[in-house]
Design an enzyme around this catalytic site. Sequence first.
Site, PDB file in Angstrom:
ATOM      1  CD  GLU A  96      -2.960   1.017   2.318  1.00  0.00           C
ATOM      2  OE1 GLU A  96      -3.922   1.783   2.301  1.00  0.00           O
ATOM      3  OE2 GLU A  96      -2.782   0.156   3.201  1.00  0.00           O
ATOM      4  CG  ASP A  97       1.738   2.802   3.205  1.00  0.00           C
ATOM      5  OD1 ASP A  97       0.733   3.212   2.610  1.00  0.00           O
ATOM      6  OD2 ASP A  97       1.743   2.500   4.412  1.00  0.00           O
TER       7      ASP A  97
END
Length: 728
Positions: A84-85
């Site tokens: 996600e990051d």
Amino acid sequence: MNLEQEKAEVTIKNFLSKVNHYYHAREVGQIEDAFNLANKAHQGQFRASGRPYITHPTIVADILIDMGLDVSTICAALLHDTVEDTYITDGDLRGKFGDEIADLVAGVTKLDKIQFHNKEEEQAENMRKMFFAMAKDIRVMLIKLADRLHNMRSLMYLSEEKQRIIAKETLDIFSPIAGRLGISSIKTELEDLCLKYLDNDAYTAISQGIALKKQEREVIVDCFIEQVKKELKNGSIDDFYIYGRTKHFYSIYKKMKRQNKTLDQVYDLTAVRVLVDTIKDCYSVLGAIHARWKPMPGRFKDYIAVPKPNMYQSLHTTVIIEYEKHTYPIEVQIRTHEMHKIAEYGIAAHWKYKEGVTGVTAMDDKLGWVKEVLSYDNDLKDSTEFLDLIRKDISNTNEVYVFTPNGDVKILQAGANALDFAYTIHSQVGNKCVGIKVNNKIVPLETVLNTGDTVEVMTNPNAKGPSRDWLKIVKTPSAKAKIRQFFKRELKDEYIRTGKSMVERDAKHRGLALSELLTPEGIQAVCERYMFSNADEMYAAVGYGSISLQQVMLKLIASNKGLTVTNVKQTNRRNKPLSGKRNTVIVKGVEDLLVRFSRCCSPVPGDEIVGYISRGRGVCVHRADCPAIKNLEQERLVRAEWANMDVNATFPASIEVIAEDRGDIFAELTKMVANEGLPMLAINARKDKKGNAIATITVEISNHDQVYQLINKLSIIPAVISAYRTKG
């Protein structure tokens, strides 16, 4: 290197040292690979505290090591924020670490996107997603709980508003789930941290008050412990471990609130815990303590013979001790070392991991409640009720223990009644129940049960099944779900036909080709979104009313980008283009003006009508009894009447139905509309102050008579109190 970086280095060093201590060489290598990839991916990212971001997944993984989780879970914890990051993709993880770890990361990533502080419909959907993830692989939730614990530990770096939002969400959702999974080590710390941010004055008062009396209390407890040791050794129990512990702040806070006491009035702030090797030793210790000190009535609990639903086992007793001519109550908990491990780590303590074996099948019997919670969602049409049932299920800590005639113990939530008990035995026992005896006396089904009651269910194999009134009698979510499931199964084929007909009619009126709308890909997308097994389940849900027709249609349309309009006339939400209706009304004294039909009263052929000359928007046609007319400029009203009608012209009409709030009333209403062959444009449901169900149904009709024919048909449904056409 600044102070935060130095702390990060210590954190990482301690973690890697722990990994080397707990895991085999091959496993250590895999964990180090996961750490190195996460460290590289998060390079340059920092937490709100100023520490390098890698410390967060490292601490999450460290918490899970203490819980005894397997190597796949530790690797997934280290990698849980990478997809996600960072630049890392799901494919990267699958290629390097395999599907098991990648699936765990994907599961946690989905949970991270869930936000609970929003409207109830979305919150219910998010709760369902979370429980589905738990049922699929409980390790996803264990990672999420460890993630939430570290975030709560570092909450002081966020704004006050975010602190309260996150703490409230944690107290409402994650702490109860940790408790339901039996992970008291996480549950208690989460609750104390939540109290700190939600009621800091109370937290400070309790912590300072306990600190002030700490020395005095420790002297009393230490004296008691020495006396217990002497008693146990005299009783030939040599292998034991005994210690005192202060109860966590939140439990003290709840007791003060519940009993309206000050901290000075709460005496059992400290509990003494005795750990032994065997169950036999547990009861021997209990006997020795009761022989020496007087137990307080009503404070003894045997959770060894009757474990809690979250697997917790222990003996609890409170005894009165004397110290310097004063008496004090002290709670004593007695358990084996294995029971203590389960009490601290719950379901994680039962994790079975053997080399070469993966999966979570060993957990299935311990996750029955999760799957049961998911079944509530399949049977409930109202998101508020669904949320209430889940919250009760995960946060209920008050229980009653009742016996079957054979002496088996059944645990029910406090307030459960005799009929709830029948469904606790088995859904078929509940469905075939014709009477219940409590302590050998026949009692009403709604009789509330108390701990110690012996309950016998009388059944008849020829019984037709539960009454719909039973939904108002039972108190437990499980019993309600089983009763609803009975009615869903009984009428399943009917619901499938109704739902399929509704989907097909709606597609037709949207001008969509069925062959392009109801593709395998489109149906699969709906099934995945709402967790149906197949198309029949989807149709049944639409027919039953547990999911709206609009939700299904929008998902089908979104999943089929190549949809084309058939040769069916394109319509808008009100169906039939305005140009097709223009010549259906004659307005006296006005020619060649656009004619529109008012949405507030939806006039149809046969109604008495009037026209209203609007500014720049033609003539708006209202029913003569429309309440809105009295607020219009009277000089703009003109006489109007129906002209010769196009046989293909259709109009929307709304009917309001007030009915008893029965489990399937909305399904009965939609079935009646379908039987009349009238396309349904919308149905909206709510409750009134009296608890009645109110449904506003909008259908497509050709004339005035069809409206009142439908009203007459709806009125004969037994549960319907009244049905009438809306005026605006």
